[in-house]
Design an enzyme around this catalytic site. Sequence first.
Site, PDB file in Angstrom:
ATOM      1  N   ASN A 201     -17.387  38.611   4.245  1.00  0.00           N
ATOM      2  CA  ASN A 201     -17.969  38.835   6.326  1.00  0.00           C
ATOM      3  C   ASN A 201     -16.679  40.203   6.287  1.00  0.00           C
ATOM      4  O   ASN A 201     -15.949  39.971   5.510  1.00  0.00           O
ATOM      5  CB  ASN A 201     -17.910  37.632   6.567  1.00  0.00           C
ATOM      6  N   ASP A 270     -19.520  29.366   4.248  1.00  0.00           N
ATOM      7  CA  ASP A 270     -20.676  28.590   4.297  1.00  0.00           C
ATOM      8  C   ASP A 270     -21.411  28.073   2.313  1.00  0.00           C
ATOM      9  O   ASP A 270     -21.837  26.717   2.376  1.00  0.00           O
ATOM     10  CB  ASP A 270     -21.461  28.190   5.051  1.00  0.00           C
ATOM     11  N   LYS A 280     -23.051  41.979 -15.240  1.00  0.00           N
ATOM     12  CA  LYS A 280     -23.739  42.503 -14.290  1.00  0.00           C
ATOM     13  C   LYS A 280     -24.890  42.202 -14.306  1.00  0.00           C
ATOM     14  O   LYS A 280     -26.368  42.295 -15.615  1.00  0.00           O
ATOM     15  CB  LYS A 280     -23.578  43.596 -14.490  1.00  0.00           C
ATOM     16  N   PHE A 315     -10.153  27.101  14.117  1.00  0.00           N
ATOM     17  CA  PHE A 315     -11.017  28.130  15.053  1.00  0.00           C
ATOM     18  C   PHE A 315     -12.404  28.553  14.553  1.00  0.00           C
ATOM     19  O   PHE A 315     -12.826  28.160  13.926  1.00  0.00           O
ATOM     20  CB  PHE A 315     -10.575  29.466  14.240  1.00  0.00           C
ATOM     21  N   LYS A 329     -17.407  21.159  16.629  1.00  0.00           N
ATOM     22  CA  LYS A 329     -17.110  20.703  15.977  1.00  0.00           C
ATOM     23  C   LYS A 329     -15.614  20.090  15.968  1.00  0.00           C
ATOM     24  O   LYS A 329     -15.522  19.637  15.490  1.00  0.00           O
ATOM     25  CB  LYS A 329     -16.436  23.049  15.275  1.00  0.00           C
ATOM     26  N   LYS A 333     -15.352  17.117  13.234  1.00  0.00           N
ATOM     27  CA  LYS A 333     -14.010  17.386  12.407  1.00  0.00           C
ATOM     28  C   LYS A 333     -12.957  16.705  12.433  1.00  0.00           C
ATOM     29  O   LYS A 333     -12.010  17.184  11.540  1.00  0.00           O
ATOM     30  CB  LYS A 333     -13.674  19.484  11.568  1.00  0.00           C
TER      31      LYS A 333
HETATM   32  N1  CTP Z   1     -13.974  26.106   7.502  1.00  0.00           N
HETATM   33  C1  CTP Z   1     -13.446  25.933   6.583  1.00  0.00           C
HETATM   34  N2  CTP Z   1     -14.560  25.385   5.272  1.00  0.00           N
HETATM   35  C2  CTP Z   1     -15.917  25.872   5.798  1.00  0.00           C
HETATM   36  C3  CTP Z   1     -16.139  26.661   6.760  1.00  0.00           C
HETATM   37  C4  CTP Z   1     -15.397  26.662   8.330  1.00  0.00           C
HETATM   38  O1  CTP Z   1     -12.218  25.003   6.948  1.00  0.00           O
HETATM   39  N3  CTP Z   1     -16.529  25.880   4.359  1.00  0.00           N
HETATM   40  C5  CTP Z   1     -12.918  26.066   9.221  1.00  0.00           C
HETATM   41  C6  CTP Z   1     -12.691  27.620   9.461  1.00  0.00           C
HETATM   42  O2  CTP Z   1     -11.261  27.811   9.222  1.00  0.00           O
HETATM   43  C7  CTP Z   1     -12.402  27.635  10.727  1.00  0.00           C
HETATM   44  C8  CTP Z   1     -13.317  26.593  11.712  1.00  0.00           C
HETATM   45  O3  CTP Z   1     -13.901  25.669  10.052  1.00  0.00           O
HETATM   46  O4  CTP Z   1     -11.205  27.172  11.101  1.00  0.00           O
HETATM   47  C9  CTP Z   1     -15.158  26.417  11.796  1.00  0.00           C
HETATM   48  O5  CTP Z   1     -15.216  27.486  11.220  1.00  0.00           O
HETATM   49  P1  CTP Z   1     -16.783  28.268  11.613  1.00  0.00           P
HETATM   50  O6  CTP Z   1     -17.288  29.818  10.505  1.00  0.00           O
HETATM   51  O7  CTP Z   1     -16.510  28.803  13.521  1.00  0.00           O
HETATM   52  O8  CTP Z   1     -18.035  27.590  11.431  1.00  0.00           O
HETATM   53  P2  CTP Z   1     -18.678  25.753  10.910  1.00  0.00           P
HETATM   54  O9  CTP Z   1     -17.693  24.905  10.810  1.00  0.00           O
HETATM   55  O10 CTP Z   1     -18.831  26.862   9.307  1.00  0.00           O
HETATM   56  O11 CTP Z   1     -20.186  26.086  11.445  1.00  0.00           O
HETATM   57  P3  CTP Z   1     -20.990  27.474  11.573  1.00  0.00           P
HETATM   58  O12 CTP Z   1     -20.394  28.233  10.634  1.00  0.00           O
HETATM   59  O13 CTP Z   1     -22.515  27.119  11.167  1.00  0.00           O
HETATM   60  O14 CTP Z   1     -21.016  28.066  13.467  1.00  0.00           O
END
Ligand code: CTP
Length: 389
Positions: A201, A270, A280, A315, A329, A333
């Site tokens: 990303n 995610d 490859k 975050f 969240k 969490k």
């Molecule tokens: N995070 C994490 N591990 C993951 C995904 C996210 O620890 N596999 C943590 C990120 O570091 C951040 C928080 O979860 O502090 C929220 O991440 P975000 O991407 O905004 O939310 P998600 O929980 O992944 O949900 P979504 O992508 O559906 O918004």
Amino acid sequence: IGVTTVFFVPRLMPNDPVEAMIGQMTSNAGSMSPEAVVQMRESMNSLFGLDGSVLHQYLDFFKRVVISHDFGPSLSSYPTPVMQMIARALPWTLGLMLTTTVLACTCKKIISPAMNTRMFENPITQDNLKICEGYGMEVISPANGYLACGDVGAGKMPEPDVLLQYILKEIQYKKDLAGKKILVTAGPTREAIDPVRYITNHSTGKMGYAVAKVAAYRGAEVTLVTGPAEEKPPMFVHVVKVESAREMFEAVTSKSDDKDAIIKAAAVADYRPKFVSTEKTKKADGDMSIELERTDDILKWLGEHKKEGQFLCGFSMETQNMLENSRKKLEKKNLDMIVANNLKVAGAGFGTDTNVVTLITKERETQLEKMPKEEVAEHLLDEIFFPQA
Ligand code: CTP
């Protein structure tokens, strides 16, 4: 080069009063242009606030260093003041401007030794540096590389920005987080598809790095677990580099137990490819699709295994329903705080030097104005460690 370079340091500095002194002890000072001397005079004035007469003595001292270069061999027989200071360690009463200033000042002293490698590695120099450390002085390790005298090794003056960061660490913030252990995550993760390609990303690591830096400069012991970010990690933090969400999970969960606060600014993937090809992947006619599987949610795991008194901060980056989604969240969490930002707001999000965030705790929501990421970091750390009633 040495003397002229070291004077880039004050030029890099903000207009704060300086309570630190950097000594410089290269014998290969290089010659200075008249413009450089004028710049140096201005820098010295703003750095030490010296009046003209004392400043003159400083300039004399630097002139002597320059002359020693002009007439001396590389391994000059003429010892510069800092060299004498370290070579003798005691007595301090050498009558030199630098050593008398060191004696007279009660502020923190930082020494940046720069000299020929063999001189630096000589046990006499090393012992005397230890004596200086015993008096509470901080010694900056010299950089390694090709030295002016032709040798290669330790002894180069570090980059001006490195010296500047040592000074700023000392004077920029109160040490109100001394004794705290903080774990910060930052940057993106990379999820391999094959040896050539990966999914990632746009995270640059700026926000997490700012948090790690400010926490360290406020005196905390900081561990930074970072994905492959574009930014250079801050100094004075313990950096652990990882690539994938799985590696970040391992690194974070193995270091989380003794931390007072964990701040998860990383943009963790995610999903990852279910099958990673060892070769490859060759193109074929027509479309292709990649099967993805969920990665571990590191923050959720931390919320489920939270230690007594540990503060967990996540975050949340959203493009719609920011507050509502972020609050969910926070609950899901088991977090103590979530820092929410909307990617679509100007001045927020990936790669910018500023951010526009809302700090959400169970008790309240605090909307912050657009501000530099380091200032956001200050507010965030205040909210964690010094919440206002
Ligand atoms: N995070 C994490 N591990 C993951 C995904 C996210 O620890 N596999 C943590 C990120 O570091 C951040 C928080 O979860 O502090 C929220 O991440 P975000 O991407 O905004 O939310 P998600 O929980 O992944 O949900 P979504 O992508 O559906 O918004």
